[in-house]
Write an enzyme that holds these catalytic residues in place. Structure first.
Site, mmCIF file in Angstrom:
data_model
loop_
_atom_site.group_PDB
_atom_site.id
_atom_site.type_symbol
_atom_site.label_atom_id
_atom_site.label_comp_id
_atom_site.label_asym_id
_atom_site.label_seq_id
_atom_site.Cartn_x
_atom_site.Cartn_y
_atom_site.Cartn_z
ATOM 1 N N ASP A 275 0.840 -1.206 0.000
ATOM 2 C CA ASP A 275 0.000 0.000 0.000
ATOM 3 C C ASP A 275 0.873 1.254 0.000
ATOM 4 O O ASP A 275 0.353 2.377 -0.038
ATOM 5 C CB ASP A 275 -1.017 -0.010 1.149
ATOM 6 C CG ASP A 275 -0.373 -0.104 2.523
ATOM 7 O OD1 ASP A 275 0.865 -0.167 2.602
ATOM 8 O OD2 ASP A 275 -1.137 -0.120 3.513
ATOM 9 N N SER A 276 2.196 1.061 -0.009
ATOM 10 C CA SER A 276 3.111 2.179 -0.281
ATOM 11 C C SER A 276 2.804 2.801 -1.640
ATOM 12 O O SER A 276 3.275 3.893 -1.946
ATOM 13 C CB SER A 276 4.567 1.704 -0.233
ATOM 14 O OG SER A 276 4.754 0.545 -1.020
ATOM 15 N N ASP B 21 -1.141 -6.157 -0.044
ATOM 16 C CA ASP B 21 -1.501 -5.528 1.236
ATOM 17 C C ASP B 21 -3.002 -5.344 1.395
ATOM 18 O O ASP B 21 -3.676 -4.845 0.477
ATOM 19 C CB ASP B 21 -0.874 -4.126 1.309
ATOM 20 C CG ASP B 21 0.426 -4.092 2.085
ATOM 21 O OD1 ASP B 21 0.664 -4.983 2.914
ATOM 22 O OD2 ASP B 21 1.200 -3.139 1.854
ATOM 23 N N LYS C 217 -1.152 -9.340 3.289
ATOM 24 C CA LYS C 217 -0.389 -8.782 4.410
ATOM 25 C C LYS C 217 -1.265 -7.812 5.196
ATOM 26 O O LYS C 217 -2.007 -7.035 4.571
ATOM 27 C CB LYS C 217 0.874 -8.072 3.911
ATOM 28 C CG LYS C 217 1.704 -7.424 5.032
ATOM 29 C CD LYS C 217 3.125 -7.127 4.611
ATOM 30 C CE LYS C 217 3.311 -5.862 3.819
ATOM 31 N NZ LYS C 217 2.911 -4.641 4.544
ATOM 32 N N GLU D 204 -1.151 -5.236 8.923
ATOM 33 C CA GLU D 204 -0.244 -4.610 9.885
ATOM 34 C C GLU D 204 -0.826 -4.648 11.286
ATOM 35 O O GLU D 204 -2.044 -4.524 11.457
ATOM 36 C CB GLU D 204 -0.028 -3.134 9.514
ATOM 37 C CG GLU D 204 0.658 -2.917 8.187
ATOM 38 C CD GLU D 204 0.915 -1.438 7.901
ATOM 39 O OE1 GLU D 204 0.648 -0.587 8.786
ATOM 40 O OE2 GLU D 204 1.380 -1.142 6.791
ATOM 41 N N GLU E 200 9.730 -3.765 10.308
ATOM 42 C CA GLU E 200 10.150 -2.490 9.701
ATOM 43 C C GLU E 200 10.728 -1.564 10.764
ATOM 44 O O GLU E 200 10.084 -1.289 11.788
ATOM 45 C CB GLU E 200 8.939 -1.828 9.012
ATOM 46 C CG GLU E 200 9.290 -0.510 8.348
ATOM 47 C CD GLU E 200 8.275 -0.059 7.311
ATOM 48 O OE1 GLU E 200 7.302 -0.784 7.035
ATOM 49 O OE2 GLU E 200 8.460 1.059 6.775
HETATM 50 O O1 KIV Z 1 3.589 -1.077 1.613
HETATM 51 C C1 KIV Z 1 4.769 -1.477 1.534
HETATM 52 O O2 KIV Z 1 5.471 -1.267 0.554
HETATM 53 C C2 KIV Z 1 5.301 -2.216 2.665
HETATM 54 C C3 KIV Z 1 6.778 -2.455 2.694
HETATM 55 C C4 KIV Z 1 7.479 -1.226 3.107
HETATM 56 C C5 KIV Z 1 7.128 -3.610 3.555
HETATM 57 O O3 KIV Z 1 4.581 -2.585 3.547
#
Ligand code: KIV
Length: 288
Positions: A63-64, A106, A135, A137, A204
């Site tokens: 989600d970056s 994500d 994924k 968090e 992280e």
């Molecule tokens: O969203 C993302 O790119 C991430 C990485 C920084 C692990 O969660």
């Protein structure tokens, strides 16, 4: 490690692909053989295909993308529709490249916070878009969600330390687990997530000694570090950062792999090789 696993992935209708896909079982074999796991983000078909061709084990649709693709200052506004759209493109790119990579996607902020049913519904959307693993968090509160998804056939990667979706609660992008109490809490959460069945665990921006300790304590949940030293089972970087494609400051644990390489695929391959050889990250890049 000698493995009795088949050397070819099952393909639809009983055929066999010559490519041995990266699966949770393969990740466990890599761990037992002491091979580092290489993870890299990608958000579209072409870059994902190049990452697959370069031998990246896990391609993360992070989600970056809210920051590097959409230009936001956090990942908080990213929606499920955004994640589905980018996951579909990445899945097509990996298929076109006949890549072995596992596609991890994500669950964005707010897409699993309402409980198990919401988490499952949104995980299904990502899996139907092409993800092989999702994924999410957060600490111990996510362990029941992880268990719920895993029991229903969704492989899960957890994410601890600096969790960007909660950047506002954390008062900024800062190192986590520095003091004894913070470190003990992270270790407890890591164990809970592993017990719940998480296959992978992103750590992280945590001190290297702490991430090494967590890694050694969890033989069946494989830690992937970003700004967490070299003692983890694997590494991940945001693709734009490691290509030096940034409008601002890149985090100090990042290395530019495009500089001096012949192109993007070569930069990805250099990153994969550096992770596997243990030359990335080096101590100079990681000093907390
Ligand atoms: O969203 C993302 O790119 C991430 C990485 C920084 C692990 O969660």
């Amino acid at each position: 490690m000698a493995s009795s696993a088949p050397q070819h992935s099952p393909a639809p209708y009983g055929g066999a692909s010559p490519v041995r896909k990266v699966t949770p079982r393969r990740l466990q074999e890599m761990r037992e053989a002491g091979e580092k796991i290489v993870m890299l983000t990608a958000y579209d078909a072409v870059f994902a295909g190049l990452a697959g061709q370069a031998g990246v084990d896990v391609v993360l649709v992070g989600d970056s993308l809210g920051m590097v693709c959409q230009g936001g200052d956090s990942t908080v506004p990213v929606t499920m529709d955004d994640m589905v759209y980018h996951t579909q493109g990445v899945a097509r790119g990996l298929a076109a490249a006949d890549a072995a990579s596992l596609l991890l996607s994500d669950l964005p902020f707010g897409s699993y916070h309402g409980g198990q049913d919401e988490a499952m519904r949104n995980a299904v959307r990502l899996m139907q878009a092409g993800a092989h693993m999702v994924k999410l968090e957060g600490g111990g509160w996510t362990a029941p969600l992880v268990r719920f998804l895993v029991e229903r056939g969704v492989p899960v990667c957890a994410h601890l330390g600096l969790t960007p979706q909660t950047v506002h609660a954390l008062s900024g992008y800062r190192v986590q687990g520095r003091d004894d109490a913070g470190a003990a809490l992270l270790e407890r959460h890591a164990r809970e997530l592993a017990d719940a069945g998480a296959t992978l665990l992103v750590l992280e921006m945590v001190p290297a000694a702490l991430s090494s300790r967590i890694t050694q304590a969890l033989p069946a949940c494989h830690t992937i570090g970003i700004g967490a030293g070299r003692g983890t089972a694997g590494q991940v970087l945001v693709m734009h950062d490691m290509l030096g494609a940034s409008l601002g400051k890149t985090p100090r644990f990042v290395k530019n792999f495009l500089a001096g390489s012949g192109g993007v695929r070569e930069a990805f391959a250099a990153y994969a090789q550096a992770v596997r050889q243990g030359s990335f990250p080096d101590d100079a890049l990681h000093a907390w």
